[in-house]
Scaffold this active site. Structure first.
Site, PDB file in Angstrom:
ATOM      1  N   LYS A 102       0.837  -1.210   0.000  1.00 29.69           N
ATOM      2  CA  LYS A 102       0.000   0.000   0.000  1.00 29.69           C
ATOM      3  C   LYS A 102       0.871   1.258   0.000  1.00 29.69           C
ATOM      4  O   LYS A 102       0.533   2.259  -0.618  1.00 29.69           O
ATOM      5  CB  LYS A 102      -0.941  -0.012   1.209  1.00 29.69           C
ATOM      6  CG  LYS A 102      -1.993  -1.123   1.109  1.00 29.69           C
ATOM      7  CD  LYS A 102      -2.729  -1.349   2.418  1.00 29.69           C
ATOM      8  CE  LYS A 102      -3.538  -2.637   2.387  1.00 29.69           C
ATOM      9  NZ  LYS A 102      -4.144  -2.969   3.689  1.00 29.69           N
ATOM     10  N   GLN A 156      -4.579  -1.555   9.976  1.00 27.47           N
ATOM     11  CA  GLN A 156      -4.308  -2.848   9.352  1.00 27.47           C
ATOM     12  C   GLN A 156      -4.767  -3.970  10.289  1.00 27.47           C
ATOM     13  O   GLN A 156      -4.390  -4.009  11.453  1.00 27.47           O
ATOM     14  CB  GLN A 156      -2.802  -2.976   9.046  1.00 27.47           C
ATOM     15  CG  GLN A 156      -2.410  -4.239   8.303  1.00 27.47           C
ATOM     16  CD  GLN A 156      -3.011  -4.325   6.907  1.00 27.47           C
ATOM     17  OE1 GLN A 156      -3.022  -3.367   6.163  1.00 27.47           O
ATOM     18  NE2 GLN A 156      -3.528  -5.497   6.556  1.00 27.47           N
ATOM     19  N   ASP A 178     -11.000   2.449   4.337  1.00 29.57           N
ATOM     20  CA  ASP A 178     -11.181   0.991   4.251  1.00 29.57           C
ATOM     21  C   ASP A 178     -12.664   0.625   4.141  1.00 29.57           C
ATOM     22  O   ASP A 178     -13.013  -0.504   3.815  1.00 29.57           O
ATOM     23  CB  ASP A 178     -10.582   0.327   5.505  1.00 29.57           C
ATOM     24  CG  ASP A 178      -9.455  -0.631   5.168  1.00 29.57           C
ATOM     25  OD1 ASP A 178      -9.289  -0.957   3.972  1.00 29.57           O
ATOM     26  OD2 ASP A 178      -8.751  -1.058   6.097  1.00 29.57           O
TER      27      ASP A 178
END
Ligand code: NAP
Length: 298
Positions: free
Chosen positions: A52, A96, A119
């Protein structure tokens, strides 16, 4: 032999569009900025975060990763998230997953400002998706929508079968593909471990999406001739051709299914790259919305 739906190629096209928008925002004094938080040393998480970071750099997004020790308390993590929520330079916040067991994933996701929830896991983002309101769509479902659009695969009116009802893949995808939006209007069946005769269901699919997290669950007998097959699964296994090395495979028995299907995504190089590119798209969209600008015309 099935047509290969090349996620690397489709992701490159999406990244190109994201880069153009990021550059336009930067020229206007707005820098898209993604902050990732990783708690503890999960090796797979470290790999995903690096991918990412790389994608951010290549699309004109500034990115930063906070790596917090595994013993970080939930209160300390919540404070870190609150700081990022308040920081006007931060466009997107990504926690994460997984987080260590003493931390509530749900509470921490809910602590993220929905305006920065790139997200798309926040309950508000999920709720808005269900209500067909504009929102951040989580990266894997959004990446799949972009992949289908890139290869001009029709969805409306088609029979779609999704195997797997997770919050991050199957469930949002089922809603998106059955929504009234341009990317939707399919008739969707959502399968899971309690589904009776999975093969009978999957054989009904014109578009089959495998997101069960079970290595080679989908065999050739489970696929209708000519179906489009999207494989979300990612598994590591020893590579028989390279002793001591690992290789990736998906939820679909690729060699056999590619003889039957009309089109298929490979693993690696299918949904994975789309997911990362979709996160970049969300981050630039977040920066744009926070700056009060409207979406560019395509
Ligand atoms: P998950 O949370 O483990 O959920 C798996 C789902 O599949 C569950 O709903 C489960 O049913 C269902 N399932 C499992 N075995 C099944 C079977 N034998 N028959 C029918 N349904 C079955 O999985 P996830 O997080 O969505 O991830 C799925 C896979 O996608 C994993 O391999 C993951 O690594 C991969 N993934 C890839 C990307 C990417 O970017 N390519 C992104 C996210 C995830 P129940 O609900 O009944 O338990």
């Amino acid at each position: 032999m099935a047509r290969i739906l090349d996620g690397k190629q489709a992701a490159a096209a999406l990244r190109e569009r994201v880069r153009a928008e990021a550059n336009a925002l930067r020229a206007d004094g707005v820098t898209p900025h993604l902050v990732m938080i990783r708690v503890g040393e999960d090796p797979a998480s470290a790999v995903y975060v690096r991918a990412k970071e790389k994608a951010s750099a290549s699309t004109g997004i500034e990115s930063r990763t906070s790596v917090l020790p595994a013993e970080t308390s939930q209160e300390a993590l919540a404070e870190r998230i609150a700081d990022l929520n308040r920081d006007p330079r931060v466009s997107g916040i990504l926690l994460q997953l997984p987080v260590p067991a003493h931390i509530s994933e749900e509470e921490m996701i809910a602590a993220i400002d929905p305006a920065k929830d790139v997200d798309g896991f926040h309950p508000i983002s999920m709720g808005r998706l269900l209500l067909e309101l504009p929102t951040f769509i989580s990266a894997t479902p959004l990446g799949i929508l972009h992949l289908l659009a890139h290869y001009e695969i029709p969805v409306a009116g088609r029979r779609v079968v999704i195997v797997g009802r997770s919050r991050i893949v199957g469930r949002p995808l089922a809603n998106l593909l059955s929504s009234r939006a341009a990317h939707g209007n399919a008739t969707v069946t959502l399968c899971h471990t309690r589904t009776r005769d999975l093969g009978a269901r999957t054989r009904e699919a014109e578009l089959l999406i495998a997101a069960a997290g079970r290595k080679r669950l989908i065999t050739a007998e489970m696929v209708a001739p000519g179906a489009v097959v999207v494989d979300v699964g990612i598994h590591r296994e020893p590579d028989p051709n390279r002793p001591g090395k690992q290789r990736l495979c998906g939820d679909v028995d690729f060699p056999a299914v590619s003889e039957i299907a009309g089109a298929i995504t490979p693993v690696p190089g299918g949904v994975g790259p789309m997911t990362v590119a979709a996160l970049m798209a969300n981050t630039v969209a977040a920066a744009r919305r926070q700056s009060g600008r409207s979406a560019p015309q395509r």
